[in-house]
Scaffold this motif. Structure first.
Motif, PDB file in Angstrom:
ATOM      1  N   TRP A 200      -3.533  -5.490   0.810  1.00 21.87           N
ATOM      2  CA  TRP A 200      -3.185  -4.299   1.180  1.00 21.87           C
ATOM      3  C   TRP A 200      -3.210  -3.984   2.438  1.00 21.87           C
ATOM      4  O   TRP A 200      -4.017  -4.797   3.589  1.00 21.87           O
ATOM      5  CB  TRP A 200      -2.866  -2.978   0.747  1.00 21.87           C
ATOM      6  CG  TRP A 200      -3.203  -3.221  -0.718  1.00 21.87           C
ATOM      7  CD1 TRP A 200      -1.876  -2.580  -2.091  1.00 21.87           C
ATOM      8  CD2 TRP A 200      -3.821  -3.193  -1.272  1.00 21.87           C
ATOM      9  NE1 TRP A 200      -1.768  -2.384  -2.953  1.00 21.87           N
ATOM     10  CE2 TRP A 200      -3.267  -2.694  -3.447  1.00 21.87           C
ATOM     11  CE3 TRP A 200      -5.016  -3.059  -1.954  1.00 21.87           C
ATOM     12  CZ2 TRP A 200      -3.546  -2.346  -4.434  1.00 21.87           C
ATOM     13  CZ3 TRP A 200      -6.082  -2.810  -2.917  1.00 21.87           C
ATOM     14  CH2 TRP A 200      -5.081  -3.007  -3.937  1.00 21.87           C
ATOM     15  N   ARG A 201      -1.624  -4.071   3.563  1.00 20.19           N
ATOM     16  CA  ARG A 201      -1.854  -3.498   4.628  1.00 20.19           C
ATOM     17  C   ARG A 201      -1.758  -2.005   4.551  1.00 20.19           C
ATOM     18  O   ARG A 201      -0.410  -1.462   4.229  1.00 20.19           O
ATOM     19  CB  ARG A 201      -0.693  -4.512   5.101  1.00 20.19           C
ATOM     20  CG  ARG A 201      -0.345  -3.740   7.024  1.00 20.19           C
ATOM     21  CD  ARG A 201      -1.582  -3.178   8.161  1.00 20.19           C
ATOM     22  NE  ARG A 201      -2.080  -4.536   8.547  1.00 20.19           N
ATOM     23  CZ  ARG A 201      -2.255  -5.258   9.409  1.00 20.19           C
ATOM     24  NH1 ARG A 201      -1.002  -4.897   9.971  1.00 20.19           N
ATOM     25  NH2 ARG A 201      -2.597  -5.828  10.047  1.00 20.19           N
ATOM     26  N   VAL A 202      -2.336  -0.941   5.157  1.00 17.79           N
ATOM     27  CA  VAL A 202      -2.324   0.478   4.899  1.00 17.79           C
ATOM     28  C   VAL A 202      -1.878   1.425   6.890  1.00 17.79           C
ATOM     29  O   VAL A 202      -2.516  -0.034   7.531  1.00 17.79           O
ATOM     30  CB  VAL A 202      -2.641   1.148   4.548  1.00 17.79           C
ATOM     31  CG1 VAL A 202      -2.779   2.948   4.503  1.00 17.79           C
ATOM     32  CG2 VAL A 202      -2.927   1.014   2.705  1.00 17.79           C
ATOM     33  N   LEU A 203      -0.798   1.120   7.147  1.00 11.34           N
ATOM     34  CA  LEU A 203      -0.739   2.338   8.337  1.00 11.34           C
ATOM     35  C   LEU A 203      -1.393   3.781   8.641  1.00 11.34           C
ATOM     36  O   LEU A 203      -0.275   4.322   7.572  1.00 11.34           O
ATOM     37  CB  LEU A 203       0.781   1.825   9.160  1.00 11.34           C
ATOM     38  CG  LEU A 203       0.746   2.721  10.381  1.00 11.34           C
ATOM     39  CD1 LEU A 203      -0.141   1.744  11.068  1.00 11.34           C
ATOM     40  CD2 LEU A 203       2.483   3.177  10.806  1.00 11.34           C
ATOM     41  N   VAL A 204      -2.388   3.847   9.077  1.00 14.07           N
ATOM     42  CA  VAL A 204      -2.718   4.950   9.373  1.00 14.07           C
ATOM     43  C   VAL A 204      -2.427   5.477  10.944  1.00 14.07           C
ATOM     44  O   VAL A 204      -2.900   4.835  11.501  1.00 14.07           O
ATOM     45  CB  VAL A 204      -3.949   5.482   8.532  1.00 14.07           C
ATOM     46  CG1 VAL A 204      -4.874   6.202   9.322  1.00 14.07           C
ATOM     47  CG2 VAL A 204      -4.233   4.737   8.087  1.00 14.07           C
ATOM     48  N   VAL A 205      -1.839   6.807  11.113  1.00 18.02           N
ATOM     49  CA  VAL A 205      -1.189   7.001  12.025  1.00 18.02           C
ATOM     50  C   VAL A 205      -1.889   9.093  11.724  1.00 18.02           C
ATOM     51  O   VAL A 205      -1.757   9.867  11.571  1.00 18.02           O
ATOM     52  CB  VAL A 205       0.093   7.485  12.429  1.00 18.02           C
ATOM     53  CG1 VAL A 205       0.873   8.491  13.401  1.00 18.02           C
ATOM     54  CG2 VAL A 205       0.275   6.142  11.729  1.00 18.02           C
ATOM     55  N   GLY A 206      -2.659   9.334  13.116  1.00 16.60           N
ATOM     56  CA  GLY A 206      -3.150  10.765  13.491  1.00 16.60           C
ATOM     57  C   GLY A 206      -4.043  10.700  11.788  1.00 16.60           C
ATOM     58  O   GLY A 206      -4.692  12.009  12.063  1.00 16.60           O
ATOM     59  N   GLY A 207      -4.482  10.234  11.888  1.00 16.09           N
ATOM     60  CA  GLY A 207      -5.689  10.432  10.438  1.00 16.09           C
ATOM     61  C   GLY A 207      -5.072  10.430   9.153  1.00 16.09           C
ATOM     62  O   GLY A 207      -5.908  10.763   8.305  1.00 16.09           O
ATOM     63  N   ARG A 208      -3.922   9.988   8.388  1.00 19.55           N
ATOM     64  CA  ARG A 208      -3.498   9.841   7.779  1.00 19.55           C
ATOM     65  C   ARG A 208      -2.357   8.361   7.764  1.00 19.55           C
ATOM     66  O   ARG A 208      -1.486   8.154   8.650  1.00 19.55           O
ATOM     67  CB  ARG A 208      -1.912  11.124   7.149  1.00 19.55           C
ATOM     68  CG  ARG A 208      -1.305  11.712   6.391  1.00 19.55           C
ATOM     69  CD  ARG A 208      -0.582  13.398   6.343  1.00 19.55           C
ATOM     70  NE  ARG A 208       0.978  13.118   7.749  1.00 19.55           N
ATOM     71  CZ  ARG A 208       1.788  12.644   7.216  1.00 19.55           C
ATOM     72  NH1 ARG A 208       2.032  11.819   6.153  1.00 19.55           N
ATOM     73  NH2 ARG A 208       2.760  12.258   8.223  1.00 19.55           N
ATOM     74  N   ALA A 209      -2.622   8.071   6.322  1.00 22.69           N
ATOM     75  CA  ALA A 209      -2.056   6.656   5.591  1.00 22.69           C
ATOM     76  C   ALA A 209      -0.571   7.339   5.402  1.00 22.69           C
ATOM     77  O   ALA A 209      -0.459   8.452   5.254  1.00 22.69           O
ATOM     78  CB  ALA A 209      -2.432   6.596   4.354  1.00 22.69           C
ATOM     79  N   ILE A 210       0.316   7.159   5.706  1.00 24.09           N
ATOM     80  CA  ILE A 210       1.688   7.546   5.810  1.00 24.09           C
ATOM     81  C   ILE A 210       2.572   6.237   5.232  1.00 24.09           C
ATOM     82  O   ILE A 210       3.524   6.067   5.169  1.00 24.09           O
ATOM     83  CB  ILE A 210       2.750   7.283   7.534  1.00 24.09           C
ATOM     84  CG1 ILE A 210       2.012   6.363   8.267  1.00 24.09           C
ATOM     85  CG2 ILE A 210       1.589   8.549   8.365  1.00 24.09           C
ATOM     86  CD1 ILE A 210       3.407   6.502   9.382  1.00 24.09           C
ATOM     87  N   ALA A 211       2.099   4.650   5.474  1.00 24.78           N
ATOM     88  CA  ALA A 211       2.837   3.842   4.829  1.00 24.78           C
ATOM     89  C   ALA A 211       1.584   2.453   4.666  1.00 24.78           C
ATOM     90  O   ALA A 211       1.259   1.794   5.119  1.00 24.78           O
ATOM     91  CB  ALA A 211       4.333   3.291   5.828  1.00 24.78           C
ATOM     92  N   ALA A 212       2.345   1.846   3.308  1.00 24.40           N
ATOM     93  CA  ALA A 212       1.319   0.661   2.571  1.00 24.40           C
ATOM     94  C   ALA A 212       2.540  -0.402   2.444  1.00 24.40           C
ATOM     95  O   ALA A 212       3.987  -0.175   1.849  1.00 24.40           O
ATOM     96  CB  ALA A 212       0.730   1.329   1.619  1.00 24.40           C
ATOM     97  N   MET A 213       1.887  -1.736   2.725  1.00 27.72           N
ATOM     98  CA  MET A 213       2.944  -3.058   1.670  1.00 27.72           C
ATOM     99  C   MET A 213       2.075  -3.414   0.756  1.00 27.72           C
ATOM    100  O   MET A 213       0.307  -3.517   1.519  1.00 27.72           O
ATOM    101  CB  MET A 213       3.596  -3.807   2.535  1.00 27.72           C
ATOM    102  CG  MET A 213       3.139  -3.674   3.950  1.00 27.72           C
ATOM    103  SD  MET A 213       4.061  -4.884   4.860  1.00 27.72           S
ATOM    104  CE  MET A 213       2.559  -6.075   6.504  1.00 27.72           C
ATOM    105  N   ARG A 214       2.465  -4.380   0.332  1.00 28.47           N
ATOM    106  CA  ARG A 214       1.219  -5.672  -0.254  1.00 28.47           C
ATOM    107  C   ARG A 214       2.327  -7.122   0.135  1.00 28.47           C
ATOM    108  O   ARG A 214       2.823  -6.990   0.495  1.00 28.47           O
ATOM    109  CB  ARG A 214       1.911  -5.984  -1.334  1.00 28.47           C
ATOM    110  CG  ARG A 214       1.161  -4.125  -2.827  1.00 28.47           C
ATOM    111  CD  ARG A 214       1.336  -4.871  -3.707  1.00 28.47           C
ATOM    112  NE  ARG A 214       1.909  -5.949  -4.520  1.00 28.47           N
ATOM    113  CZ  ARG A 214       1.550  -6.800  -5.399  1.00 28.47           C
ATOM    114  NH1 ARG A 214       0.257  -6.342  -6.339  1.00 28.47           N
ATOM    115  NH2 ARG A 214       2.161  -7.754  -6.239  1.00 28.47           N
ATOM    116  N   ARG A 215       0.706  -7.495   0.477  1.00 26.83           N
ATOM    117  CA  ARG A 215       1.398  -9.185   1.428  1.00 26.83           C
ATOM    118  C   ARG A 215       0.679 -10.462   0.702  1.00 26.83           C
ATOM    119  O   ARG A 215      -0.479  -9.981  -0.077  1.00 26.83           O
ATOM    120  CB  ARG A 215       1.032  -9.438   2.862  1.00 26.83           C
ATOM    121  CG  ARG A 215       1.036  -7.850   3.944  1.00 26.83           C
ATOM    122  CD  ARG A 215       0.398  -8.360   5.165  1.00 26.83           C
ATOM    123  NE  ARG A 215      -1.401  -7.942   4.463  1.00 26.83           N
ATOM    124  CZ  ARG A 215      -1.937  -8.221   6.141  1.00 26.83           C
ATOM    125  NH1 ARG A 215      -0.822  -7.462   7.547  1.00 26.83           N
ATOM    126  NH2 ARG A 215      -3.025  -8.511   5.482  1.00 26.83           N
TER     127      ARG A 215
END
Length: 315
Positions: A200-215
């Motif tokens: 998984w790649r998870v994008l955390v912005v300002g302390g909050r996870a906002i988007a994810a994908m499976r690679r």
């Protein structure tokens, strides 16, 4: 508001950031840290940022720090520290970037914070590294040897017990005199070499996870740069919470967190990227990621509403 986008190359990511800044009534100028100078004989701060005269930007977004000699990289990171010390919000800040770019420090801080992550070792002793490998191989395990400062899945190698066969440790002279080793987490059935695995790649912005994908890839390296395909992934509570805990442990403004299913079924963190690319993630994400980053910079780090900047919200 004038924002410096600090990068050693321009392209899709910098255009996305400039567009997002314009949507908030700000402007973004691309600046290479290699072109920034220190001149204490000049009026003002003594820091010269191309395109900003004798003044300083209102904020800086770090999109890339080019490699170079030890002296060059030290000076470039010094510019980031100087900007921060002079009151310019730097996104991500230099301390966060240093923690993330040094994989051994990332592993240590994740472990100290109790974030699930594979057992990891960093040693300059070839004898200790070989003893460790013998112990892991005897237990039937493989290790991943990674460049300490690598990215995009380049330079990774498996050693130890790999697909039933022993693979020796290469000489440490090939890796800068250091062994950084992480226990290998299999992502596909061990009896099916053709089965696809994922992370998984998870994008955390300002302390909050906002988007994810499976690679997803049949190869054990799952970076998009190495040919993995991107699939949307739901931000399940355990996945989001683990990624947020990793970003908090490294004190990042934003982070691309790489995770895999651990042996206990929980998501385990492999790496945290402090200058994360998001082009692959954008393909499976319905809102503009660059706008989320710019909004967080302006609203949380700068306080843009009080400065009269136009609010923009992602769908």
């Amino acid at each position: 508001m004038r924002v410096a986008i600090l990068t050693d190359e321009t392209g899709w990511h910098t255009r996305q950031l400039q567009q997002a800044l314009r949507a908030r009534g700000a402007s973004g100028r691309c600046v290479d840290l290699a072109d920034c100078d220190i001149d204490t004989s000049a009026p003002g701060s003594g820091l010269l940022i191309p395109g900003f005269g004798r003044g300083l930007p209102d904020a800086a977004i770090v999109r890339g720090v080019a490699g170079g000699s030890f002296e060059q990289v030290t000076k470039r990171l010094g510019v980031l520290h100087a900007l921060e010390g002079l009151g310019v919000p730097v996104y991500n800040g230099p301390r966060a970037i240093e923690r993330c770019v040094d994989k051994s420090m990332t592993s240590l801080l994740l472990h100290a914070a109790g974030v699930p992550t594979p057992p990891t070792w960093a040693t300059e002793s070839e004898a200790r590294a070989r003893r460790l490998l013998m112990r892991e191989e005897a237990a039937g395990r493989a290790l991943v040897m990674k460049p300490l400062f690598g990215s995009q899945g380049k330079g990774l190698a498996r050693v130890g017990r790999v697909e039933g066969e022993p693979v020796a440790l290469p000489p440490l002279s090939r890796s800068g005199g250091l062994a950084y080793l992480q226990r290998f987490l299999p992502s596909s059935p061990p009896d099916d070499a053709q089965a696809e695995g994922f992370d998984w790649r998870v994008l955390v912005v300002g302390g909050r996870a906002i988007a994810a994908m499976r690679r997803v890839s049949a190869h054990w390296v799952h970076n998009v740069a190495q040919g993995a395909r991107c699939e949307p992934a739901a931000l399940e509570p355990a996945l989001a919470a683990t990624a947020e805990a990793a970003a908090a442990a490294l004190q990042t403004d934003y982070a691309g967190v790489d995770l895999m299913p651990g042996p206990d079924g929980r998501p385990w963190v492999l790496e945290v990227n402090g200058v994360a690319a998001w082009r692959g993630l954008q393909r499976v994400t319905p809102f503009p990621i660059a706008q989320a980053l710019v909004d967080d910079l302006i609203d949380r780090r700068i306080g843009g509403r009080s400065a009269g900047l136009a609010p923009v919200r992602c769908a």
